[in-house]
Design an enzyme around this catalytic site. Sequence first.
Site, PDB file in Angstrom:
ATOM      1  N   ARG A 261       0.870  -1.255  -0.062  1.00 54.19           N
ATOM      2  CA  ARG A 261       0.125   0.107   0.024  1.00 54.19           C
ATOM      3  C   ARG A 261       0.680   1.284   0.040  1.00 54.19           C
ATOM      4  O   ARG A 261       1.891   1.218   0.773  1.00 54.19           O
ATOM      5  CB  ARG A 261      -1.043  -0.029   1.257  1.00 54.19           C
ATOM      6  CG  ARG A 261      -1.860  -1.215   1.274  1.00 54.19           C
ATOM      7  CD  ARG A 261      -2.928  -1.324   2.424  1.00 54.19           C
ATOM      8  NE  ARG A 261      -3.717  -2.468   2.256  1.00 54.19           N
ATOM      9  CZ  ARG A 261      -4.824  -2.630   2.939  1.00 54.19           C
ATOM     10  NH1 ARG A 261      -5.009  -1.679   3.921  1.00 54.19           N
ATOM     11  NH2 ARG A 261      -5.654  -3.765   2.876  1.00 54.19           N
ATOM     12  N   ARG A 276       1.913   0.694  10.415  1.00 55.28           N
ATOM     13  CA  ARG A 276       1.222   0.991   8.955  1.00 55.28           C
ATOM     14  C   ARG A 276       2.442   1.131   7.972  1.00 55.28           C
ATOM     15  O   ARG A 276       3.383   1.828   8.114  1.00 55.28           O
ATOM     16  CB  ARG A 276       0.854   2.518   9.121  1.00 55.28           C
ATOM     17  CG  ARG A 276       0.126   2.865   7.889  1.00 55.28           C
ATOM     18  CD  ARG A 276      -0.530   4.418   8.041  1.00 55.28           C
ATOM     19  NE  ARG A 276      -1.466   4.496   9.096  1.00 55.28           N
ATOM     20  CZ  ARG A 276      -2.806   4.065   8.992  1.00 55.28           C
ATOM     21  NH1 ARG A 276      -3.211   3.783   7.706  1.00 55.28           N
ATOM     22  NH2 ARG A 276      -3.723   4.127  10.032  1.00 55.28           N
ATOM     23  N   GLU A 348      -7.207  -1.584  14.981  1.00 59.25           N
ATOM     24  CA  GLU A 348      -7.802  -2.461  13.937  1.00 59.25           C
ATOM     25  C   GLU A 348      -6.894  -3.364  13.411  1.00 59.25           C
ATOM     26  O   GLU A 348      -5.592  -3.108  13.352  1.00 59.25           O
ATOM     27  CB  GLU A 348      -8.299  -1.755  12.620  1.00 59.25           C
ATOM     28  CG  GLU A 348      -8.640  -2.511  11.362  1.00 59.25           C
ATOM     29  CD  GLU A 348      -8.532  -1.638  10.201  1.00 59.25           C
ATOM     30  OE1 GLU A 348      -8.853  -0.361  10.297  1.00 59.25           O
ATOM     31  OE2 GLU A 348      -8.763  -2.515   8.967  1.00 59.25           O
ATOM     32  N   SER A 351     -10.619  -6.389   9.080  1.00 62.79           N
ATOM     33  CA  SER A 351     -11.985  -5.492   8.637  1.00 62.79           C
ATOM     34  C   SER A 351     -12.722  -6.567   7.780  1.00 62.79           C
ATOM     35  O   SER A 351     -12.161  -7.195   6.819  1.00 62.79           O
ATOM     36  CB  SER A 351     -11.412  -4.506   7.806  1.00 62.79           C
ATOM     37  OG  SER A 351     -12.411  -3.587   7.534  1.00 62.79           O
ATOM     38  N   ARG A 390       0.247  -6.835  12.086  1.00 61.28           N
ATOM     39  CA  ARG A 390      -0.145  -6.102  13.490  1.00 61.28           C
ATOM     40  C   ARG A 390      -0.596  -7.028  14.645  1.00 61.28           C
ATOM     41  O   ARG A 390      -0.545  -6.832  15.725  1.00 61.28           O
ATOM     42  CB  ARG A 390      -1.456  -5.452  13.315  1.00 61.28           C
ATOM     43  CG  ARG A 390      -1.247  -4.028  12.163  1.00 61.28           C
ATOM     44  CD  ARG A 390      -2.681  -3.382  12.119  1.00 61.28           C
ATOM     45  NE  ARG A 390      -2.312  -2.162  11.468  1.00 61.28           N
ATOM     46  CZ  ARG A 390      -3.051  -1.144  10.927  1.00 61.28           C
ATOM     47  NH1 ARG A 390      -4.369  -1.472  11.417  1.00 61.28           N
ATOM     48  NH2 ARG A 390      -2.952  -0.164  10.340  1.00 61.28           N
TER      49      ARG A 390
END
Length: 425
Positions: A261, A276, A348, A351, A390
């Site tokens: 990403r 991130r 998070e 999802s 994560r």
Amino acid sequence: MLDLKFVRENVAIVEEALRKRRSSLTLDGFLALDKARRERLVEVEGMRAERNAASEEIGRLRREKKDASELMERMKALSNRLKEAEAELPTIERKMEEFLLAIPNMPDPTVPDGAGEEDNPVVRTWGTPRVFSFPVKDHVDLGAALDILDFDRAVKITGGRFCLSKGAGALLERALINFMLDVHTREHGYLEVLPPFMANSASFFGTGQLPKYEEDLFRVAGTDYFLVPTAEVPVTNIVRDEILAAETLPLKMTAYTPCFRAEAGSYGKDTRGMIRQHQFNKVEMVKICRPEESAQELEKLTDDAEEILRRLDLPYRVVTLCTGDIGFSSAKTYDIEVWIPSQGRYREISSCSTFTDFQARRAKIRFREGASGKTRLAHTLNGSGLAVGRTVVAILENYQREDGTVDVPEALRPYMGGLARITKR
RNA sequence: GGAGGGAUGGCCGAGCGGCUGAAGGCGGCGGUCUUGAAAACCGCUGGGCGGCGACGCCCCGCAGGUUCGAAUCCUGCUCCCUCCGCCA
């Protein structure tokens, strides 16, 4: 993509949904465009019908060795007029297409109204955050001291937002991938797939990342390929342009992929550590099902993801994304958030979404109804099960000991050669 | 990278520029027959757009072009296969 007919007949409802999503998009001009398109279409199709009939007549005349030159002369003129009339259609249709591709999915009626993250209601909480008797370290300090995470070297090799795992850190990452895949394939009934880590633009259009979110993607220079930002893209597109047999549904697939990403627009956010990254590992679950099943399948999918956290004994909570926070293609999303001790809050880690027929319409994923033989759009769903990077963060921080070593969760030990604690080599 | 060959419906596979949205086969669905099944026989069976409907239009890898008319001819592109070269 929404159904053109639905938008045409429900402009007010669609605009209400856009307002709830806090979208600045309006449908101004849409109906006029649609009207213009249909008027043009009727005109063009009438001329085509005339041409087709005349061509047939010419064919008949010639077979009977009769003269058709006069008719052919007339048709030549018609053909020219037709070309002029047709010329405007692609422009109108392109505008319609742009309009439709820019409209986000309709939120499910059960999705709560809200402006952003702070309005997401908590559905349930599992486990209790551990109370530490010593000052907690974050995963960056823990990882550096144990020499299992090396952010400085990653910067040298590539740049910021990349991570180099070493020793037990690399092993932990690999163990988590295997553990997650095993639970989903052996206990939750998913088929493991290992897809390409790049996909073409047609696939990205199919799942909705293009055309709106190109700036979030890494493009392979000089090609039509992009690095996958999630396995959702290659895995959902497995069945793009296919008509599936109803009895094969629901299709349940799980895949490990790295995810890439660009994280454009996230400057200054989560700059420390591996929360991130431009590249991270993830195990994804994807379902293709009948419309009647999708609501229930979303609940099961979310529970399948939660099961991983329960097995790892990591405290978490589940929130429902409100209308202002929900993704572009999603009709309903549950975020699973894991407890991060150093930040003193939940973050998070998964999802889980249902896209209803929004992706299916774009990607032409259909199934044949056994009874009627009719084709219908399927529903697509996906969810992280889980984001591996994560999870590493969560394990390091939640399982840390005062001396800076980290216990290995019980469930992972068989995947790490029996290792019970990560210590400095 | 070089040289050839190919792309047609759920699958296989025909297709002189007009009678082809497409033969034939397989598969699927319905029926006859049968105690039931199989076999045999008969019929139906692609996707999409517009219209209340009759019906019309579009789609033979994709995009253009030629023509009164294109699955069929021409151009470009994409993908697949075979052989050679290179390579993990």
